[in-house]
Design an enzyme around this catalytic site. Structure first.
Site, PDB file in Angstrom:
ATOM      1  N   SER A   1      19.819  14.723 -16.461  1.00 39.93           N
ATOM      2  CA  SER A   1      18.564  15.202 -15.897  1.00 39.93           C
ATOM      3  C   SER A   1      17.746  15.876 -16.998  1.00 39.93           C
ATOM      4  O   SER A   1      17.406  15.225 -17.987  1.00 39.93           O
ATOM      5  CB  SER A   1      18.844  16.123 -14.714  1.00 39.93           C
ATOM      6  OG  SER A   1      17.699  16.273 -13.916  1.00 39.93           O
TER       7      SER A   1
ATOM      8  N   ASP B   1      18.216   6.388  -8.019  1.00 45.95           N
ATOM      9  CA  ASP B   1      17.710   7.663  -8.524  1.00 45.95           C
ATOM     10  C   ASP B   1      16.190   7.623  -8.471  1.00 45.95           C
ATOM     11  O   ASP B   1      15.529   7.059  -9.339  1.00 45.95           O
ATOM     12  CB  ASP B   1      18.192   7.889  -9.957  1.00 45.95           C
ATOM     13  CG  ASP B   1      17.757   9.237 -10.502  1.00 45.95           C
ATOM     14  OD1 ASP B   1      17.051   9.973  -9.798  1.00 45.95           O
ATOM     15  OD2 ASP B   1      18.132   9.553 -11.650  1.00 45.95           O
TER      16      ASP B   1
ATOM     17  N   HIS C   1      20.791  10.241  -8.187  1.00 48.26           N
ATOM     18  CA  HIS C   1      20.759  11.082  -9.390  1.00 48.26           C
ATOM     19  C   HIS C   1      22.160  11.570  -9.749  1.00 48.26           C
ATOM     20  O   HIS C   1      22.381  12.069 -10.848  1.00 48.26           O
ATOM     21  CB  HIS C   1      19.817  12.261  -9.132  1.00 48.26           C
ATOM     22  CG  HIS C   1      19.274  12.903 -10.369  1.00 48.26           C
ATOM     23  ND1 HIS C   1      18.576  12.216 -11.337  1.00 48.26           N
ATOM     24  CD2 HIS C   1      19.309  14.193 -10.805  1.00 48.26           C
ATOM     25  CE1 HIS C   1      18.205  13.039 -12.297  1.00 48.26           C
ATOM     26  NE2 HIS C   1      18.648  14.248 -12.006  1.00 48.26           N
TER      27      HIS C   1
END
Length: 698
Positions: free
Chosen positions: A557, A638, A670
């Site tokens: 991320s 995602d 994600h």
């Protein structure tokens, strides 16, 4: 409830798992491995009985062959702790009835998730808890899944959340419309507003709405959130902390963000009240605050509404302060204005004098008590992470974990004294799965300010030897690597492979004060990178067993963004890089992601109004300086950071002739959640690290 903070996710571990023996416990001493991690039992959702004697909680076990987890409900007698007894084979969200004579929970029925009621006989004379619970009956029979529920103080009513089409007159209408779509041969969907998709789900026009129904027999629920264009609880991670009853059961409180056409760039949640009989429309109690208000909880005397609130509109990482609203006069005050931590969901003592909450705090995630009158904050349970808790009259039931062990059930008194471990679910696995010792360290980071990190020694550590290093960069970016156990980012999986681990809670991390957290906004590649450089230098100086010539940097991320950023701006120390779901092109990211408030907060506005802000720290502009071998991992579902970001970076690497690999999961979001995908993730990452950190000549 911070989506990008929640997205710290990487699944990290090591070693192959064979489906045939995945459920077996390795009884011989061995380094901690992916096999151990994937098969750990996961304890959660502790619920203390009204008399404080019994504990309900959930346990998620892994069915490796079926490639999924299975959640059951357990019961334990806290006065005479025997082995916990499984009381519901497949169920979640266990809740005690107020009189303690029955429980409610969610379980599958005819293909849907329904609320069940089950009688509890506490007077079985010590004959065994296996006989304490009688068979359960479904008390809801809707054609839709129950998202979340809560019992009224007298146990007569249930608050229920369902995903519905808001123009439908009843729940059956929603089901009929969904069935009709399934039969329709045309598959196109027309959208006229955002979100088109969120987290990992495409919008289908439904909203999570709040209803009330009888708690003992199936009845037609009454809509309470009438006229509310929003989700109760919020999506994708909201729960039953977002709605509650008044003590007399006559009023319901909930928080919600009105969607309209501004939902993707708004964090303006408000707290509403509504009569529990649905006789009037909901009333907004916090309209004066354009930022996030959440987690309503009424005092036992019914006079005060407590809730958490941010002050900065458009932010998901502002400090959540604790607010008190006088329900008679409408006056509001902050309970602990000088406490520079962001509060989680709240619970309250029976006398109404003490609030309980959790928060990140200097690398830990403790349980705190907050005095309502004075605002004094006391740390009750620290040295680890308290994920769930339940407060009784004289006892607290909680789950606790740390960097060396997963969560188990504990008890303590209401002052945090006498902490006692009740369950030992993973004792057999932990007995022989060797883990590495860890140590926190501090150093002078950006602007000469104190910054914290930690180092984990590899399993089998021997003084005088040096070891390759996994340098882990956390996501969020407003998050932290804390003294906690994780099933998606676990330092012990590297330690078990013979790697030392170094991580730094750079400027932007949580638990060090709001100014420290805010420091990253608008400066993604600035202060954090300086902290990482100085932290790496400090760790190498302090811990001589770290081999700085055999180190790889990894992140997910925001941590993945930083991997791309250092690939072009600080690639000298690294033998390899691993990027999971990172931001490669800040410009296109703005138009591809769903939660625009995050991008606009972090970059000082929209991309079309402030393009220079998006280019200031944009990794794509530095591809010409990339040189380090990189593994990229991204997933097809995602929607937070779409997989085109990862594919673009892989294209750049391949075109530049840099050794690189792309691992793509079409069925993950994600996070990588499925057990067998997690194993593949770990095996791929571990092989990449070992390939590039192998000693010269081997």
């Amino acid at each position: 409830m911070k989506p990008l903070l929640a997205a710290l996710a990487l699944a990290l571990a090591s070693g192959p798992v064979l489906a045939a023996d995945a459920d077996a416990v390795d009884t011989s001493p061995h380094p901690f491995s992916i096999r151990d991690l994937v098969m750990m039992d996961r304890v959660g959702d502790p619920q203390l009985s009204p008399d404080g004697r019994y504990a309900l909680f959930t346990l998620r076990s892994t069915d490796y062959a079926a490639n999924k987890g299975s959640t059951a409900i357990y019961l334990v007698d806290l006065d005479k702790p025997p082995q916990p007894v499984k009381v519901v084979e497949k169920g979640s969200s266990p809740r005690w009835a107020p009189d303690g004579h029955s429980i409610y929970y969610v379980a599958p029925k005819d293909g849907t998730a329904q609320v069940f009621h089950r009688a509890f006989d506490a007077g079985n004379g010590g004959k065994g808890l296996a006989l304490a619970l009688r068979n359960g009956d479904a008390v809801t029979d809707a054609p839709l899944d129950v998202n979340a529920f809560k019992l009224s103080p007298d146990g007569a009513k249930l608050l229920l959340s369902y995903d519905v089409f808001t123009d439908c007159p009843d729940l059956a209408c929603t089901k009929e419309r969904l069935d009709g779509r399934e039969k329709d041969k045309a598959t196109g969907t027309v959208y006229d507003k955002l979100f088109v998709r969120h987290w990992d789900t495409w919008a289908d026009g439904r909203r999570s709405q709040l209803y009330i129904a009888d708690a003992r027999t199936a009845s037609q629920p009454v809509l309470l959130s009438r006229g509310i264009d929003g989700d109760v609880p919020s999506k994708p991670f909201g729960g039953d902390d977002e709605f509650s009853f008044s003590p007399d059961g006559k009023t319901v409180f909930f928080d919600v963000r009105i969607a309209g056409k501004t939902e993707p760039w708004s964090t303006n949640f408000d707290v509403y009240s509504v009569p529990a009989d649905g006789s009037a429309a909901p009333a907004n109690l916090t309209a004066d605050n354009p930022a996030w208000d959440a987690n309503p909880l009424v005092s036992p005397d019914g006079k005060t509404l407590f809730y958490t609130a941010m002050k900065e509109p458009g932010s998901e990482a502002d400090r959540f302060g604790i607010m008190a609203l006088d329900l008679a006069t409408g006056t509001k005050r902050e309970v602990a204005p000088s406490w520079d931590r962001t509060a989680g969901a709240l619970q309250i003592s029976a006398d109404g004098k003490t609030l309980y909450t959790t928060a990140d705090d200097n690398g830990q995630h403790p349980l705190f008590a907050v005095d309502v009158a004075t605002g004094k904050v006391t740390t009750l349970v620290t040295d680890g992470s308290v994920a769930g808790y339940s407060v009784g009259k004289s006892k607290i039931l909680l789950t606790r974990d740390d960097l060396k062990r997963p969560a188990d059930i504990y008890t303590a008194d209401v002052k945090g004294k006498g902490l006692k471990q009740i369950t030992h679910f993973n004792a057999k696995r932990l007995k022989n799965a060797q883990v590495g010792d860890f140590e926190f360290f501090t150093f002078k980071g950006w602007n000469n300010e104190s910054v914290q990190g930690y180092v984990v020694k590899p399993v089998g550590f021997k003084k005088g030897q040096t070891y390759p290093v996994a340098f882990i960069i956390h996501g969020g970016p407003q998050g932290a690597m804390t003294n906690s156990w994780s099933y998606r980012w676990n330092a012990q999986t590297y330690a078990g492979q013979g790697f030392a681990v170094v991580t730094v809670n750079f400027h932007g991390s949580t638990g060090y004060g709001q100014a420290f957290t805010d420091a990253i906004s608008g400066d993604w590649g600035g202060k954090p990178l300086e902290d990482l450089k100085l932290g790496w230098s400090s760790a190498l100086s302090k811990y001589k067993f770290l081999d700085g010539d055999r180190a790889c940097a990894l992140g997910a991320s925001y941590g993945g963004y930083m991997v791309y950023w250092i690939a072009g701006n600080w690639n000298q120390p690294w033998k390899c890089l691993v990027d999971h779901d990172g931001v490669f092109d800040a410009r296109s990211m703005y138009y591809e992601t769903e939660e625009l408030w995050f991008e606009e907060k972090e970059n000082g506005g929209t991309q079309f109004d402030h393009p220079e802000n998006y280019e200031r720290f944009n990794p794509v502009n530095h591809v010409k300086d990339w040189r380090v071998p990189m593994l990229i991992i991204h997933s097809g579902k995602d929607f937070r950071i779409p997989d085109t970001q990862g594919m673009g970076a892989f294209t750049a690497l391949q075109r530049r002739g840099i050794p690189s690999k792309l691992l793509h999961f079409p069925d993950e979001n994600h996070w990588v959640l499925k057990p067998q995908n997690s194993v593949q993730w770990h095996e791929t990452v571990n092989a990449w690290l070992k390939e590039w950190t192998a000693p010269q000549g081997k």
